[in-house]
Write a protein that holds these residues in place. Structure first.
Motif, PDB file in Angstrom:
ATOM      1  N   GLY A   3      14.021   8.710  -0.914  1.00 43.50           N
ATOM      2  CA  GLY A   3      12.843   7.462  -1.364  1.00 43.50           C
ATOM      3  C   GLY A   3      12.616   7.390  -2.239  1.00 43.50           C
ATOM      4  O   GLY A   3      12.677   7.403  -3.677  1.00 43.50           O
ATOM      5  N   ALA A   4      12.182   6.079  -2.678  1.00 43.24           N
ATOM      6  CA  ALA A   4      11.989   5.102  -2.924  1.00 43.24           C
ATOM      7  C   ALA A   4      10.872   5.975  -4.381  1.00 43.24           C
ATOM      8  O   ALA A   4       9.734   6.265  -3.711  1.00 43.24           O
ATOM      9  CB  ALA A   4      11.111   3.568  -2.690  1.00 43.24           C
ATOM     10  N   ARG A   6       6.980   5.619  -6.787  1.00 42.48           N
ATOM     11  CA  ARG A   6       6.318   4.801  -6.912  1.00 42.48           C
ATOM     12  C   ARG A   6       6.678   3.351  -7.995  1.00 42.48           C
ATOM     13  O   ARG A   6       7.171   2.404  -7.802  1.00 42.48           O
ATOM     14  CB  ARG A   6       5.047   5.271  -7.521  1.00 42.48           C
ATOM     15  CG  ARG A   6       4.127   4.496  -7.818  1.00 42.48           C
ATOM     16  CD  ARG A   6       3.143   3.839  -6.966  1.00 42.48           C
ATOM     17  NE  ARG A   6       2.759   5.716  -6.379  1.00 42.48           N
ATOM     18  CZ  ARG A   6       1.897   6.178  -7.074  1.00 42.48           C
ATOM     19  NH1 ARG A   6       0.603   5.323  -7.821  1.00 42.48           N
ATOM     20  NH2 ARG A   6       1.074   6.549  -5.840  1.00 42.48           N
ATOM     21  N   GLU A   8       9.793   1.701  -8.689  1.00 39.52           N
ATOM     22  CA  GLU A   8      10.426   1.082  -7.226  1.00 39.52           C
ATOM     23  C   GLU A   8       9.375   0.225  -6.630  1.00 39.52           C
ATOM     24  O   GLU A   8       9.806  -0.975  -6.506  1.00 39.52           O
ATOM     25  CB  GLU A   8      11.702   1.969  -7.462  1.00 39.52           C
ATOM     26  CG  GLU A   8      12.765   2.556  -7.916  1.00 39.52           C
ATOM     27  CD  GLU A   8      13.236   3.518  -7.787  1.00 39.52           C
ATOM     28  OE1 GLU A   8      14.409   3.895  -8.374  1.00 39.52           O
ATOM     29  OE2 GLU A   8      13.173   4.558  -6.640  1.00 39.52           O
ATOM     30  N   VAL A   9       9.261   0.599  -5.954  1.00 32.85           N
ATOM     31  CA  VAL A   9       7.891   0.391  -5.400  1.00 32.85           C
ATOM     32  C   VAL A   9       7.452  -0.607  -5.698  1.00 32.85           C
ATOM     33  O   VAL A   9       6.662  -2.130  -5.678  1.00 32.85           O
ATOM     34  CB  VAL A   9       7.220   1.476  -4.040  1.00 32.85           C
ATOM     35  CG1 VAL A   9       5.928  -0.254  -3.919  1.00 32.85           C
ATOM     36  CG2 VAL A   9       7.305   1.892  -3.536  1.00 32.85           C
ATOM     37  N   HIS A 191      -0.588   1.302  -2.045  1.00 32.90           N
ATOM     38  CA  HIS A 191       0.689   1.801  -2.555  1.00 32.90           C
ATOM     39  C   HIS A 191       1.208   3.082  -1.895  1.00 32.90           C
ATOM     40  O   HIS A 191       0.148   3.734  -1.816  1.00 32.90           O
ATOM     41  CB  HIS A 191       1.250   1.910  -4.615  1.00 32.90           C
ATOM     42  CG  HIS A 191       1.438   1.011  -4.505  1.00 32.90           C
ATOM     43  ND1 HIS A 191       1.949  -0.831  -5.052  1.00 32.90           N
ATOM     44  CD2 HIS A 191       1.625   0.712  -6.532  1.00 32.90           C
ATOM     45  CE1 HIS A 191       1.905  -1.754  -5.437  1.00 32.90           C
ATOM     46  NE2 HIS A 191       1.758  -1.066  -7.052  1.00 32.90           N
ATOM     47  N   PRO A 192       2.379   3.314  -1.248  1.00 33.24           N
ATOM     48  CA  PRO A 192       2.571   4.403  -0.295  1.00 33.24           C
ATOM     49  C   PRO A 192       1.810   6.011  -1.219  1.00 33.24           C
ATOM     50  O   PRO A 192       2.512   5.757  -2.253  1.00 33.24           O
ATOM     51  CB  PRO A 192       3.855   4.722  -0.265  1.00 33.24           C
ATOM     52  CG  PRO A 192       4.276   3.307  -0.372  1.00 33.24           C
ATOM     53  CD  PRO A 192       3.421   2.589  -1.555  1.00 33.24           C
ATOM     54  N   THR A 216       2.168  -1.266   0.533  1.00 31.68           N
ATOM     55  CA  THR A 216       2.791  -1.711   0.037  1.00 31.68           C
ATOM     56  C   THR A 216       4.364  -2.021   0.530  1.00 31.68           C
ATOM     57  O   THR A 216       4.775  -0.804   0.639  1.00 31.68           O
ATOM     58  CB  THR A 216       2.823  -1.926  -1.866  1.00 31.68           C
ATOM     59  OG1 THR A 216       1.760  -1.895  -2.329  1.00 31.68           O
ATOM     60  CG2 THR A 216       3.954  -2.554  -2.409  1.00 31.68           C
ATOM     61  N   ARG A 217       5.057  -2.712   0.744  1.00 32.23           N
ATOM     62  CA  ARG A 217       6.484  -2.604   1.505  1.00 32.23           C
ATOM     63  C   ARG A 217       7.054  -1.446   0.824  1.00 32.23           C
ATOM     64  O   ARG A 217       7.008  -1.807  -0.506  1.00 32.23           O
ATOM     65  CB  ARG A 217       7.120  -3.672   1.917  1.00 32.23           C
ATOM     66  CG  ARG A 217       7.938  -4.915   0.630  1.00 32.23           C
ATOM     67  CD  ARG A 217       9.043  -5.576   1.430  1.00 32.23           C
ATOM     68  NE  ARG A 217       9.269  -6.675   0.261  1.00 32.23           N
ATOM     69  CZ  ARG A 217      10.451  -6.170   0.099  1.00 32.23           C
ATOM     70  NH1 ARG A 217      11.555  -5.123   0.410  1.00 32.23           N
ATOM     71  NH2 ARG A 217      10.781  -7.008  -0.603  1.00 32.23           N
ATOM     72  N   THR A 218       8.353  -0.659   0.426  1.00 35.01           N
ATOM     73  CA  THR A 218       8.661   0.134  -0.186  1.00 35.01           C
ATOM     74  C   THR A 218       9.948  -0.713   0.054  1.00 35.01           C
ATOM     75  O   THR A 218      10.418  -1.672   1.357  1.00 35.01           O
ATOM     76  CB  THR A 218       9.163   1.072   1.026  1.00 35.01           C
ATOM     77  OG1 THR A 218       9.630   1.513   2.158  1.00 35.01           O
ATOM     78  CG2 THR A 218       7.972   2.501   0.810  1.00 35.01           C
TER      79      THR A 218
END
Length: 243
Positions: A3-4, A6, A8-9, A191-192, A216-218
């Motif tokens: 998983g990405a 923060r 990287e997002v 952000h996620p 926000t897209r990952t």
């Protein structure tokens, strides 16, 4: 891919600032904007022109050409650049301060100075990267206007403001823009793992809040591989958010 993170997002969100710009000079101040510009060029914006910040043009495999500073100034004045800068303060209309905190006559903290912010914001698109979204940065009124926002540009009027555009603001919590009726700052996405309430609480003025605020897209797996294996294998990005 795992998983990405923060940051990287945030890199992907910053890269999106250059989507659709075509063949222009992407000038990036700081690690995250630089990684973002490189990522954009390697994925959806292959025509972007990247500089090393001194006198060279750089591509995927190293140096591509010579770009002296006098040429950079000419490109900027012609509106053929999109700069992503930092901000010590930003207000609701996108006015930016990187000069000093406190009064101009007797500041409590001396910062970088006005630098090229006035020319950047009046001549070509500008975006901002803010690694710590707090009320100290997002203030009701900046202490010194360095980069001009939408209210200052409107007061200037045409033709002086014809190239003015603050494209977006990316922070460690959200993406913001100025696509609102009065050109006040609008919450574009969170952000996620971040709530709208968190962003509102960390902002020192009322944000424009659309009815629907997406996440926000990952990053895609391809983008993550580029970030982790090609652009920043040393993991310097992980130190940028100060967590």
């Amino acid at each position: 891919m795992t998983g990405a993170s923060r940051v990287e997002v945030c890199i992907v969100a910053c890269a999106e600032a250059w989507r659709g710009d075509g063949e222009i000079l992407a000038s990036s101040i700081g690690l995250i904007p630089r990684l973002a510009a490189q990522l954009a060029r390697r994925t959806f914006a292959p025509d972007l022109v990247l500089s090393d910040g001194e006198a060279g043009l750089v591509g995927d495999d190293g140096a591509e050409g010579w770009l002296p500073y006098r040429a950079v100034l000419g490109i900027a004045a012609a509106g053929r650049r999109h700069m992503m800068m930092g901000a010590s303060q930003l207000d609701r209309y996108g006015n930016q301060n990187i000069s000093c905190i406190g009064s101009w006559a007797q500041p409590t903290t001396q910062l970088l100075g006005v630098r090229g912010a006035p020319g950047n914001t009046i001549n070509h698109p500008t975006s901002y990267w803010v690694p710590r979204h707090t009320r100290r940065v997002f203030v009701d009124r900046v202490d010194v206007v360095c980069g001009i926002g939408y209210d200052q540009a409107a007061a200037l009027g045409p033709p002086g403001n014809r190239f003015h555009e603050i494209r977006m603001v990316v922070t460690d919590k959200a993406v913001l823009d100025f696509q609102s009726p009065d050109r006040g700052m609008r919450l574009r996405s969170v952000h996620p793992g971040v709530s709208v309430d968190e962003v509102v609480a960390a902002t020192g003025f009322p944000l424009q809040l659309p009815d629907h605020i997406p996440a926000t897209r990952t990053p895609s797996d391809h983008e993550l591989r580029l970030i982790r294996d090609r652009l920043d294998p040393a993991g310097l990005r992980d130190h940028e958010l100060g967590r």
